[in-house]
Write a protein that holds these residues in place. Structure first.
Motif, mmCIF file in Angstrom:
data_model
loop_
_atom_site.group_PDB
_atom_site.id
_atom_site.type_symbol
_atom_site.label_atom_id
_atom_site.label_comp_id
_atom_site.label_asym_id
_atom_site.label_seq_id
_atom_site.Cartn_x
_atom_site.Cartn_y
_atom_site.Cartn_z
ATOM 1 N N ARG A 291 0.823 -1.211 0.000
ATOM 2 C CA ARG A 291 0.000 0.000 0.000
ATOM 3 C C ARG A 291 0.854 1.257 0.000
ATOM 4 N NH1 ARG A 291 -5.091 -1.274 1.938
ATOM 5 N NH2 ARG A 291 -5.648 0.788 1.109
ATOM 6 N N ASN A 292 0.251 2.334 -0.519
ATOM 7 C CA ASN A 292 0.838 3.687 -0.471
ATOM 8 C C ASN A 292 2.173 3.794 -1.203
ATOM 9 O OD1 ASN A 292 -1.324 4.556 1.229
ATOM 10 N ND2 ASN A 292 -0.262 3.638 2.982
ATOM 11 N N PHE A 293 2.361 2.961 -2.214
ATOM 12 C CA PHE A 293 3.572 3.039 -3.039
ATOM 13 C C PHE A 293 3.178 3.662 -4.374
ATOM 14 C CE2 PHE A 293 6.182 0.797 -6.357
ATOM 15 C CZ PHE A 293 7.336 1.530 -6.132
ATOM 16 N N SER A 294 3.801 4.783 -4.728
ATOM 17 C CA SER A 294 3.399 5.512 -5.930
ATOM 18 C C SER A 294 4.591 5.736 -6.853
ATOM 19 C CB SER A 294 2.805 6.870 -5.552
ATOM 20 O OG SER A 294 3.806 7.699 -4.965
ATOM 21 N N SER A 295 4.292 5.987 -8.113
ATOM 22 C CA SER A 295 5.338 6.286 -9.094
ATOM 23 C C SER A 295 6.065 7.577 -8.743
ATOM 24 C CB SER A 295 4.726 6.402 -10.490
ATOM 25 O OG SER A 295 4.167 5.186 -10.912
ATOM 26 N N SER A 296 5.322 8.562 -8.215
ATOM 27 C CA SER A 296 5.968 9.841 -7.874
ATOM 28 C C SER A 296 6.973 9.653 -6.745
ATOM 29 C CB SER A 296 4.910 10.869 -7.473
ATOM 30 O OG SER A 296 4.141 10.411 -6.380
ATOM 31 N N GLU A 297 6.637 8.812 -5.764
ATOM 32 C CA GLU A 297 7.586 8.525 -4.684
ATOM 33 C C GLU A 297 8.824 7.844 -5.251
ATOM 34 O OE1 GLU A 297 7.831 5.977 -0.496
ATOM 35 O OE2 GLU A 297 6.446 5.379 -2.080
ATOM 36 N N MET A 298 8.624 6.877 -6.131
ATOM 37 C CA MET A 298 9.734 6.165 -6.754
ATOM 38 C C MET A 298 10.637 7.118 -7.525
ATOM 39 S SD MET A 298 9.402 3.279 -9.737
ATOM 40 C CE MET A 298 8.966 4.522 -10.962
#
Length: 535
Positions: A291-298
């Motif tokens: 959960r809560n893993f996004s492309s923007s964070e990556m």
């Protein structure tokens, strides 16, 4: 063996998938690819992969013609020769997995990879390229495989394949940070078992090995289904899933089965991946259950980590005891503006000399130096209007902003994002304040040539490395249509008014810079913005 009945979501036919693509239903296509249950050699997959590739490859006929023309140029014939020559140096010897291809298939794979090397001479390290090529050849023709791999290499929006050792290290370090955030229990358990941080790091360095080399073929093919559509973030998710499942496996062992450091690093994890005790569906369910893993964070973590590694390498090279050590550079880092570009800028620019242009060029990210500079806006020709400024520059990314003051100071900023992002909305629907990335930096050229990079590249004090920078030091770019700002936190590195006549410069937390001009308040003599052709 009976044929499994297809459900509404799972196991759609190739025609159904193609209709989804044609109607542009991205979310439905994503769910279909993530959760179907096709077997490794289901005839649907051959069509499926070609359909997915067609999303990325826009001019297929041209790519096919280019491939066979290059084959003829290099080998003198379209026929498959007995010896296709050695593999390029960017292929990692320990990563030459052919996945059950016969001898002819292996020769075709070698030919495709050699043509890729010829077409993309700036690739210096791409361990995943050869095994991905071999996987694709199970399901598509040689020219289709070339078109697909070429697009993976050149894709700017969706990232697929690393091309330098710097990016390879950046990726595994990024995955390590992501795992600490999203697979905390598994990482904490492994850290306790390993005992030493360098052993834990060695586990993360094996991440591509575990996926591409050790996973059973039926699991790997399912991972590739998703990877071809969504790119690198799928690999991050799968790696987190492997660690989560590995943690569950270890905690299920009998207390009488003690584990030591070496067995965890060198044997147990690899053996677990090789004999993965779960179905491909469970592996992907676990991966997409994070959960809560996004492309923007990556993307943010990738940029921060890359800049941290660059800063570390530069600091190491500048140490007195290392002054005779040459740091290896990518071939593309030696690319300079063409003579014609230099002449054009010398003729048009009111702020830059050729020497100063080359100084700024040496500070740019390596990938940007592959493109030629162009003058987008100058107050000398286009006037002092913020509206004109945005009309001419806001859709370009990145840009270089340069100010020459009435007192002959020259300074500026490398702006990593489009100025059009000033109109983007935040999560609450309001206009976002600051935008940009950690690649942004400010600099002075006259009287002194000094670059002030983002402070995040030196944030090494915590276990999360560059991810620990506080919000006040991440204020890169801002504008409300009546002013533009670069840098923030206790002041702005550059602030310019809506008439582009006056400005202000202070020290700021984002770049830890002093005022960039001889006075904090300045009058603008010339403001210029440069972009990059065909970027």
């Amino acid at each position: 063996m009976g044929v499994k009945r297809r459900s509404h979501l799972h196991n759609k036919t190739a025609d159904e998938v193609e209709r989804i693509v044609q109607t542009g239903k991205v979310r439905e296509l994503k769910n279909c690819i993530r959760f179907h249950q096709w077997l490794p050699f289901d005839c649907v997959r051959s069509r499926l992969w070609q359909i997915i590739c067609s999303i990325h490859v826009k001019d297929k006929a041209t790519m096919d013609s280019l491939y066979w023309d290059t084959v003829k140029q290099i080998y003198g014939t379209h026929d498959l020769v007995a010896k296709t020559g050695p593999l390029p140096t960017f292929v990692e010897p320990s990563f030459q997995m052919s996945y059950y291809l016969n001898e002819t298939g292996i020769q075709v794979a070698r030919r495709v990879v050699n043509i890729i090397s010829y077409s993309c001479p700036d690739i210096t390290y791409a361990p995943s390229l050869y095994p991905i090529t071999c996987l694709l050849l199970h399901y598509m023709s040689e020219e289709d495989c070339y078109a697909c791999v070429s697009q993976m290499v050149s894709s700017k929006k969706t990232k697929f394949i690393t091309q330098t050792k710097l990016h390879f290290e950046t990726i595994w370090r990024t995955s390590m940070i992501l795992c600490r955030r999203h697979a905390k229990s598994a990482v904490s358990y492994l850290a306790k078992q390993a005992g030493e941080n360098n052993i834990l790091e060695s586990i993360h360095q094996q991440w591509l090995n575990c996926i591409l080399k050790e996973l059973p073929f039926q699991h790997l093919v399912r991972v590739m289904d998703c990877f071809m559509f969504e790119g690198r973030k799928v690999m991050y998710r799968v790696w987190m899933a492997i660690l989560i499942l590995f943690h569950r496996h270890l905690t299920s062992l009998s207390p009488n089965d003690p584990l030591n450091k070496e067995s965890i690093v060198e044997a147990t994890l690899m053996d677990f991946c090789h004999n993965l005790p779960c179905s491909p569906e469970k592996l992907l369910r676990t991966a997409y259950g994070v959960r809560n893993f996004s492309s923007s964070e990556m993307d943010r973590l990738f940029i921060k980590t890359e800049m941290y590694l660059k800063s570390k390498a530069a600091a190491s090279a500048s140490m007195p005891n290392n002054k005779n050590v040459m740091v290896p550079r990518s071939r593309s880092s030696d690319v300079l503006p063409t003579s014609q570009s230099q002449v054009n800028i010398q003729m048009m620019s009111h702020t830059l000399t050729i020497r100063e242009l080359l100084t700024v060029w040496s500070w740019l990210p390596v990938r940007i130096t592959m493109y030629q500079p162009e003058l987008l806006y100058t107050t000398e020709e286009h006037g002092c209007s913020m509206t004109t400024f945005f009309n001419r520059v806001e859709q370009h990314e990145p840009t270089i902003l340069i100010v020459k003051t009435a007192t002959e100071d020259v300074f500026g900023a490398y702006c990593s994002s489009r100025w059009a992002e000033r109109n983007s909305k935040d999560s609450h629907g309001g206009r976002q304040g600051y935008f940009g990335t950690g690649e942004t930096f400010v600099f002075t050229l006259v009287p002194n040539e000094i670059k002030y990079p983002w402070v995040g590249i030196s944030a090494t004090s915590s276990s999360d490395g560059p991810s620990c920078v506080r919000h006040a030091a991440e204020l890169f770019m801002a504008s409300d249509g009546h002013m533009i700002t670069v840098g923030g936190g206790k002041g702005q590195a550059i602030w310019i008014d809506e008439n582009i006549r006056y400005g202000k410069t202070d020290g700021c937390l984002t770049f830890n810079n002093p005022p960039l001009a001889s006075t904090t308040d300045f009058e603008i003599r010339v403001l210029e913005v440069y972009g990059f052709q065909n970027l």
